[in-house]
Design an enzyme around this catalytic site. Structure first.
Site, mmCIF file in Angstrom:
data_model
loop_
_atom_site.group_PDB
_atom_site.id
_atom_site.type_symbol
_atom_site.label_atom_id
_atom_site.label_comp_id
_atom_site.label_asym_id
_atom_site.label_seq_id
_atom_site.Cartn_x
_atom_site.Cartn_y
_atom_site.Cartn_z
ATOM 1 N N THR A 190 -7.777 -17.085 19.927
ATOM 2 C CA THR A 190 -6.872 -17.986 20.645
ATOM 3 C C THR A 190 -5.714 -18.440 19.755
ATOM 4 O O THR A 190 -5.850 -18.483 18.530
ATOM 5 C CB THR A 190 -7.666 -19.230 21.118
ATOM 6 O OG1 THR A 190 -6.762 -20.204 21.622
ATOM 7 C CG2 THR A 190 -8.455 -19.864 19.986
ATOM 8 N N ASP A 191 -4.633 -18.843 20.397
ATOM 9 C CA ASP A 191 -3.499 -19.387 19.621
ATOM 10 C C ASP A 191 -3.831 -20.772 19.044
ATOM 11 O O ASP A 191 -3.133 -21.257 18.155
ATOM 12 C CB ASP A 191 -2.234 -19.462 20.485
ATOM 13 C CG ASP A 191 -2.365 -20.326 21.738
ATOM 14 O OD1 ASP A 191 -3.454 -20.886 21.988
ATOM 15 O OD2 ASP A 191 -1.366 -20.441 22.472
ATOM 16 N N GLU A 192 -4.912 -21.402 19.558
ATOM 17 C CA GLU A 192 -5.232 -22.763 19.104
ATOM 18 C C GLU A 192 -5.612 -22.808 17.626
ATOM 19 O O GLU A 192 -5.581 -23.869 17.013
ATOM 20 C CB GLU A 192 -6.346 -23.383 19.959
ATOM 21 C CG GLU A 192 -5.957 -23.456 21.422
ATOM 22 C CD GLU A 192 -6.747 -24.490 22.214
ATOM 23 O OE1 GLU A 192 -7.503 -25.274 21.616
ATOM 24 O OE2 GLU A 192 -6.589 -24.509 23.440
ATOM 25 N N TYR B 9 -13.436 -26.891 19.042
ATOM 26 C CA TYR B 9 -13.297 -25.547 19.634
ATOM 27 C C TYR B 9 -12.432 -24.661 18.742
ATOM 28 O O TYR B 9 -12.842 -23.561 18.352
ATOM 29 C CB TYR B 9 -12.682 -25.642 21.040
ATOM 30 C CG TYR B 9 -12.148 -24.319 21.549
ATOM 31 C CD1 TYR B 9 -13.010 -23.261 21.836
ATOM 32 C CD2 TYR B 9 -10.774 -24.108 21.727
ATOM 33 C CE1 TYR B 9 -12.525 -22.034 22.279
ATOM 34 C CE2 TYR B 9 -10.282 -22.881 22.166
ATOM 35 C CZ TYR B 9 -11.164 -21.852 22.433
ATOM 36 O OH TYR B 9 -10.676 -20.639 22.872
ATOM 37 N N LYS C 272 -13.325 -21.269 16.528
ATOM 38 C CA LYS C 272 -12.667 -19.970 16.714
ATOM 39 C C LYS C 272 -12.011 -19.521 15.407
ATOM 40 O O LYS C 272 -12.061 -18.346 15.049
ATOM 41 C CB LYS C 272 -11.620 -20.044 17.841
ATOM 42 C CG LYS C 272 -12.179 -20.230 19.234
ATOM 43 C CD LYS C 272 -13.033 -19.071 19.738
ATOM 44 C CE LYS C 272 -12.249 -17.834 20.059
ATOM 45 N NZ LYS C 272 -13.114 -16.781 20.685
HETATM 46 P P1 NAD Z 1 -15.205 -18.536 29.725
HETATM 47 O O1 NAD Z 1 -15.756 -19.832 29.261
HETATM 48 O O2 NAD Z 1 -14.676 -18.405 31.103
HETATM 49 O O3 NAD Z 1 -16.314 -17.392 29.565
HETATM 50 C C1 NAD Z 1 -17.127 -17.295 28.432
HETATM 51 C C2 NAD Z 1 -18.253 -16.324 28.754
HETATM 52 O O4 NAD Z 1 -19.085 -16.206 27.578
HETATM 53 C C3 NAD Z 1 -19.180 -16.800 29.887
HETATM 54 O O5 NAD Z 1 -19.432 -15.734 30.781
HETATM 55 C C4 NAD Z 1 -20.448 -17.235 29.176
HETATM 56 O O6 NAD Z 1 -21.616 -17.082 29.958
HETATM 57 C C5 NAD Z 1 -20.443 -16.295 27.973
HETATM 58 N N1 NAD Z 1 -21.217 -16.841 26.846
HETATM 59 C C6 NAD Z 1 -21.134 -18.096 26.319
HETATM 60 N N2 NAD Z 1 -22.038 -18.236 25.327
HETATM 61 C C7 NAD Z 1 -22.679 -17.043 25.203
HETATM 62 C C8 NAD Z 1 -23.711 -16.571 24.352
HETATM 63 N N3 NAD Z 1 -24.262 -17.361 23.434
HETATM 64 N N4 NAD Z 1 -24.131 -15.293 24.498
HETATM 65 C C9 NAD Z 1 -23.590 -14.489 25.450
HETATM 66 N N5 NAD Z 1 -22.623 -14.894 26.298
HETATM 67 C C10 NAD Z 1 -22.164 -16.158 26.173
HETATM 68 O O7 NAD Z 1 -14.118 -18.134 28.638
HETATM 69 P P2 NAD Z 1 -12.685 -17.437 28.822
HETATM 70 O O8 NAD Z 1 -11.704 -18.464 29.159
HETATM 71 O O9 NAD Z 1 -12.840 -16.241 29.672
HETATM 72 O O10 NAD Z 1 -12.429 -16.992 27.306
HETATM 73 C C11 NAD Z 1 -12.925 -15.758 26.828
HETATM 74 C C12 NAD Z 1 -12.530 -15.599 25.371
HETATM 75 O O11 NAD Z 1 -11.102 -15.627 25.261
HETATM 76 C C13 NAD Z 1 -13.048 -16.723 24.465
HETATM 77 O O12 NAD Z 1 -13.420 -16.139 23.244
HETATM 78 C C14 NAD Z 1 -11.847 -17.634 24.290
HETATM 79 O O13 NAD Z 1 -11.902 -18.292 23.057
HETATM 80 C C15 NAD Z 1 -10.695 -16.646 24.350
HETATM 81 N N6 NAD Z 1 -9.418 -17.177 24.861
HETATM 82 C C16 NAD Z 1 -9.359 -17.832 26.052
HETATM 83 C C17 NAD Z 1 -8.111 -18.240 26.555
HETATM 84 C C18 NAD Z 1 -7.988 -18.957 27.883
HETATM 85 O O14 NAD Z 1 -6.890 -19.393 28.227
HETATM 86 N N7 NAD Z 1 -9.028 -19.074 28.668
HETATM 87 C C19 NAD Z 1 -6.949 -17.993 25.817
HETATM 88 C C20 NAD Z 1 -7.064 -17.328 24.598
HETATM 89 C C21 NAD Z 1 -8.296 -16.907 24.139
HETATM 90 O O1 DAU Z 2 -4.282 -21.793 24.229
HETATM 91 C C1 DAU Z 2 -5.399 -21.037 24.536
HETATM 92 C C2 DAU Z 2 -6.516 -21.946 25.012
HETATM 93 O O2 DAU Z 2 -6.148 -22.405 26.316
HETATM 94 C C3 DAU Z 2 -7.868 -21.257 25.063
HETATM 95 O O3 DAU Z 2 -8.238 -20.871 23.753
HETATM 96 C C4 DAU Z 2 -8.939 -22.197 25.651
HETATM 97 O O4 DAU Z 2 -10.158 -21.520 25.780
HETATM 98 C C5 DAU Z 2 -8.455 -22.633 27.021
HETATM 99 O O5 DAU Z 2 -9.383 -23.556 27.570
HETATM 100 C C6 DAU Z 2 -7.059 -23.263 26.948
HETATM 101 O O6 DAU Z 2 -7.127 -24.522 26.238
HETATM 102 P P1 DAU Z 2 -6.326 -25.821 26.733
HETATM 103 O O7 DAU Z 2 -7.012 -27.010 26.206
HETATM 104 O O8 DAU Z 2 -4.865 -25.667 26.488
HETATM 105 O O9 DAU Z 2 -6.543 -25.672 28.345
HETATM 106 P P2 DAU Z 2 -6.901 -26.755 29.478
HETATM 107 O O10 DAU Z 2 -6.786 -26.044 30.780
HETATM 108 O O11 DAU Z 2 -8.144 -27.486 29.178
HETATM 109 O O12 DAU Z 2 -5.699 -27.779 29.348
HETATM 110 C C7 DAU Z 2 -4.348 -27.377 29.488
HETATM 111 C C8 DAU Z 2 -3.473 -28.589 29.224
HETATM 112 O O13 DAU Z 2 -3.653 -29.527 30.292
HETATM 113 C C9 DAU Z 2 -3.822 -29.336 27.957
HETATM 114 O O14 DAU Z 2 -2.626 -29.842 27.366
HETATM 115 C C10 DAU Z 2 -4.698 -30.491 28.416
HETATM 116 C C11 DAU Z 2 -4.144 -30.790 29.805
HETATM 117 N N1 DAU Z 2 -5.133 -31.277 30.795
HETATM 118 C C12 DAU Z 2 -6.271 -30.544 30.967
HETATM 119 C C13 DAU Z 2 -7.239 -30.959 31.870
HETATM 120 C C14 DAU Z 2 -8.495 -30.167 32.063
HETATM 121 C C15 DAU Z 2 -4.896 -32.430 31.536
HETATM 122 O O15 DAU Z 2 -3.844 -33.071 31.387
HETATM 123 N N2 DAU Z 2 -5.842 -32.837 32.425
HETATM 124 C C16 DAU Z 2 -7.011 -32.159 32.627
HETATM 125 O O16 DAU Z 2 -7.843 -32.587 33.463
#
Ligand code: NAD
Ligand code: DAU
Length: 359
Positions: A141-143, A167, A171
């Site tokens: 992730t970019d985080e 988190y 990562k």
């Molecule tokens: P998500 O939470 O939707 O899905 C995570 C999946 O991992 C789920 O299906 C869960 O059951 C599985 N999982 C969790 N713990 C596990 C374990 N111990 N063993 C096996 N499976 C397990 O997550 P996502 O949003 O799809 O993110 C996927 C990946 O991409 C993550 O590594 C996250 O850090 C990265 N990522 C997410 C975003 C985003 O915006 N969502 C952006 C950048 C990177």
């Molecule tokens: O940048 C990549 C990341 O993006 C991934 O690595 C994470 O897995 C993914 O969850 C996401 O993280 P964020 O924290 O940016 O996403 P989230 O949807 O939780 O929140 C987006 C923005 O909105 C953040 O600035 C927090 C704000 N927010 C979020 C929620 C859930 C609110 O203001 N209210 C809310 O209820």
């Protein structure tokens, strides 16, 4: 096209399900093993359309279970891994950091060890060459880069790591382990760091699906702080395409940033979502702005993320394909048309789906 045995972890989650679908449909010669423990965020209903494909296998397993990972590597003769399984929600990491260290750090380590044991197991030096098809592709992730100020700077692949939440710290730690396995054992690895994804099948605790659902149900929209934080949004299918590109064309040992060049201040994005939901529900556009409720800010809330993905564009030719306006309308439409899916994941009923399908 070569046959391959690819382990995709976290394939029942949001991004993972899009990656699994893309690979199963696009590469009939590849055997895709989707390994997922099915936490609250994993849902096999996300993959209904491909669950009977001949090149698709599901394994319910915990990545932290090292012995089982080794067994699965051997059973399916896994030659490469696309590792997405993780605890992914920042707010949960603030409440329960241990589970993030466990899954994201120890789970990644367990998979790295299984790959090392399976691909480098011969009693030669640790620098023994793996097969050209071996690859451990870690999705990050970019985080991990921390936060940017409200200026024009962007995260590049050279930006120093500076994670602020449990988190992002977990990562970052997993990224370091992956690089350490390249340096120490010559394990072929690649890492990509992506910005915020949006699209179908995202668990409705994340901003976009949560707010669509709340607007639909006339529930308050909890905006953290003043809503001024900025995120760079990418359509999830574009992320899946980027993963496909990097998996096939990326250079071993490299890192690639993936982003949409699509920055939005939260409150502006929220107003776009409101207008889109109102329009599609036949309400007066903007009427649901009354639901906006400013709440206490998230602890350690990063101000701004923005990705420079020019390396990926210049070296591997990937670019986002979808304009944001089109992507957000498609996304809103999907959640409004898939209320059953939303009801299932929020009630926990989807857990029963696994029992029905896999006993
Ligand atoms: P998500 O939470 O939707 O899905 C995570 C999946 O991992 C789920 O299906 C869960 O059951 C599985 N999982 C969790 N713990 C596990 C374990 N111990 N063993 C096996 N499976 C397990 O997550 P996502 O949003 O799809 O993110 C996927 C990946 O991409 C993550 O590594 C996250 O850090 C990265 N990522 C997410 C975003 C985003 O915006 N969502 C952006 C950048 C990177
Ligand atoms: O940048 C990549 C990341 O993006 C991934 O690595 C994470 O897995 C993914 O969850 C996401 O993280 P964020 O924290 O940016 O996403 P989230 O949807 O939780 O929140 C987006 C923005 O909105 C953040 O600035 C927090 C704000 N927010 C979020 C929620 C859930 C609110 O203001 N209210 C809310 O209820």
């Amino acid at each position: 096209m070569n046959k391959r045995n690819i382990l995709i972890t976290g394939g029942a989650g949001f991004i993972g399900s899009h990656v699994v679908r893309l690979f199963v449909n696009k590469y009939p010669n590849y055997r895709i093993v989707n390994l997922d423990v099915l936490t609250y965020a994993g849902n096999l209903a996300n993959l209904k359309d491909i669950e009977n494909a001949p090149n698709y296998i599901f394994e319910k397993a915990d990545i932290c279970d090292f012995d089982n990972m080794l067994r699965i590597f051997e059973k399916y003769r896994i030659d490469s891994v696309i590792h997405l399984a993780a605890e992914s929600h920042v707010d949960r990491s603030i409440k329960d950091p241990f589970s993030f260290a466990r899954t994201n750090v120890m789970g990644t380590l367990s998979l790295l060890e299984a790959a090392r044991g399976s691909w480098l197991s011969q009693p030669q030096s640790p620098k023994r060459k793996t097969q050209t098809s071996n690859l451990f592709y870690h999705i990050s992730t970019d985080e991990v880069y921390g936060e940017l100020k409200f200026d024009n700077t962007l995260f590049t692949e050279e930006t120093k790591y500076d994670p602020h939440s449990p988190y992002s710290a977990s990562k970052a730690s997993s990224d370091h382990f992956v690089r350490a396995y390249k340096d120490t054992y010559n394990l072929p690895i690649v890492i990509s760091n992506c910005s915020n994804n949006y699209g179908s099948y995202q668990f409705p605790e994340k901003l976009i699906p949560l707010f669509i659902n709340n607007i639909r149900n006339n529930k308050p929209l909890p905006v953290y702080g003043k809503g001024e934080n900025v995120r760079d949004w990418l359509y999830v299918e574009d992320h899946a395409r980027a993963i496909d590109t990097i998996f096939h064309k990326g250079k071993s040992g490299e890192t690639y940033n993936i982003g949409g060049f699509n920055e939005w201040k939260n409150i502006d994005l929220i107003k776009v979502i409101i207008r889109t939901v109102d329009k599609l529900l036949g309400r007066e556009e903007g009427a649901s702005e009354k639901l906006i409720t400013y709440v206490t800010d998230r602890a350690g809330h990063d101000l701004r993320y923005a990705i420079d993905s020019s390396k990926l564009k210049n070296e591997l030719g990937w670019e986002p394909s979808l304009q944001f306006e089109e992507g957000i309308e498609k996304t809103v439409r999907w959640y409004l048309e898939n209320q059953d899916w939303l009801d299932n994941v929020t009630s926990g009923d989807y857990q029963k789906y696994y029992e029905k399908m896999y006993g």
